[in-house]
Design an enzyme around this catalytic site. Sequence first.
Site, mmCIF file in Angstrom:
data_model
loop_
_atom_site.group_PDB
_atom_site.id
_atom_site.type_symbol
_atom_site.label_atom_id
_atom_site.label_comp_id
_atom_site.label_asym_id
_atom_site.label_seq_id
_atom_site.Cartn_x
_atom_site.Cartn_y
_atom_site.Cartn_z
ATOM 1 N N ASN A 210 -27.794 -52.502 -18.521
ATOM 2 C CA ASN A 210 -28.223 -53.712 -19.238
ATOM 3 C C ASN A 210 -28.141 -54.856 -18.234
ATOM 4 O O ASN A 210 -27.057 -55.332 -17.906
ATOM 5 C CB ASN A 210 -27.287 -53.949 -20.428
ATOM 6 N N ARG B 137 -31.805 -51.123 -21.072
ATOM 7 C CA ARG B 137 -32.073 -51.983 -22.224
ATOM 8 C C ARG B 137 -33.066 -53.043 -21.763
ATOM 9 O O ARG B 137 -32.816 -53.747 -20.786
ATOM 10 C CB ARG B 137 -30.790 -52.652 -22.694
ATOM 11 N N HIS C 76 -31.807 -57.339 -31.337
ATOM 12 C CA HIS C 76 -30.638 -56.542 -31.733
ATOM 13 C C HIS C 76 -31.067 -55.247 -32.424
ATOM 14 O O HIS C 76 -30.292 -54.663 -33.193
ATOM 15 C CB HIS C 76 -29.722 -57.290 -32.732
ATOM 16 N N ARG D 83 -26.567 -71.369 -30.538
ATOM 17 C CA ARG D 83 -27.946 -71.640 -31.001
ATOM 18 C C ARG D 83 -27.906 -72.164 -32.427
ATOM 19 O O ARG D 83 -27.114 -71.674 -33.250
ATOM 20 C CB ARG D 83 -28.782 -70.360 -30.978
ATOM 21 N N GLU E 271 -24.628 -49.868 -28.847
ATOM 22 C CA GLU E 271 -26.027 -49.854 -28.405
ATOM 23 C C GLU E 271 -26.219 -48.907 -27.228
ATOM 24 O O GLU E 271 -27.259 -48.261 -27.093
ATOM 25 C CB GLU E 271 -26.445 -51.277 -28.005
#
Length: 402
Positions: free
Chosen positions: A10, A90, A179, A240, A385
Amino acid sequence: MNTQAILVINCGSSSVKFSLIKPTSGETLLSGLAECLLSSEAIITLNIDNGTKQQHKLAAPFNHQTALAVLVEQLEQHHLVDDISAIGHRVVHGGEKYSQPTLVTIEVEQAIKQLAKLAPLHNPANLIGIKACQLAFKNLPQVVVFDTAFHQSMPDKSFMYGLPYSLYKKHAIRRYGFHGTSHYFVATQAAKQLNKPLEQCNFISAHLGNGCSVTAIKAGKSVDTSMGMTPGEGVMMGTRCGDIDSGIIFHLVENLGYSIADVDKLVNKESGLLGVSGLSNDCRTLENAMQNDNHAQATLALTVFCYRIAKTIASYSASLTQLDGLIFTGGIGENSSWVRTEIVNQLSLLNFYLDEEKNQLTRFGVSGNIAKNNARACWVIATNEEWVIAEQSAQLLSKVVQ
Ligand code: ADP
């Protein structure tokens, strides 16, 4: 082909996360993180299966290549290189083109580059990882698993914005969602708890980490999700803001002297839990400040955060006709019993009630159903993941490399 272990990569702009995973069992043989890349602080940390932790300062030119060279050296030292049958990457944005894991080819690399228009911070970094791995692991197949892929099953009523259709057709402006690998993984685990095939299950999953998204899953497929064309949309997150009135942006630019770059920084890096609390984006710090210091803004930040998530979960009553349960995952979802209580307390209309004792005990890697008896199921499931990427890479390779 004999798939022993997949090296999952990743890659960010200044970091590389890696795990060597057995796809069948999920066992991690080695994992770690290279960080502060492109600076003289660059460092790599490796966790080896036997519990050993090692740190090495990286030498100039401190880049992704240097980090992978140290990783290869360590894999060799621990006799793990021959175990690797492929690299699984990823990749954040796969656009409309990719709904499945894909073998890396020149065309796929081109497509990831093209899609950088939609994910300027992520896709170029992912591509650096792919290139670096092609050099470091010359003879191994490389697979990409897209974070958007799971959401490609959304119907147009979920992914269209109320903007002119031409913007969608000509410029691919639509909801993609992120996600995806995490929402998919926790859904498979919840289906196992129910002892039902995933295709017969309906869930709402809340991935709550620094980035947060909520997904409606119908018959095992994503039918709506809160993040949009970028990860900025939806619920409030660590830094955010999530959904805001677009008019605020015009006001900031026209009347308050903000440049577009200032607005970008404001909504992505200075808002959310951090912005409202004025203290931190870390949920633990805010819970401490709320409980121990009566910190009013920390309390407000957590309250707004939870209400917005509860409201999004409730809105998915419009996407589903039946619901097996709610799933919490991600650093906050897996660990904060306070956040879970605050969210679920606002969902009694959907028959969600928590067993507080179970809620308190289900943290720090413990998974399970924390709902009251007779209430709708509510699971805490630790996401993984990397395992999904390893599994999907191995499955793809078993099909194409006979
Ligand atoms: P990322 O999106 O970066 O992968 P994570 O999934 O690791 O993020 O989640 C990070 C968030 O999880 C942080 O806000 C952190 O405060 C929160 N978190 C981790 N442990 C706990 C805990 N014990 N209680 C509350 N929040 C926690």
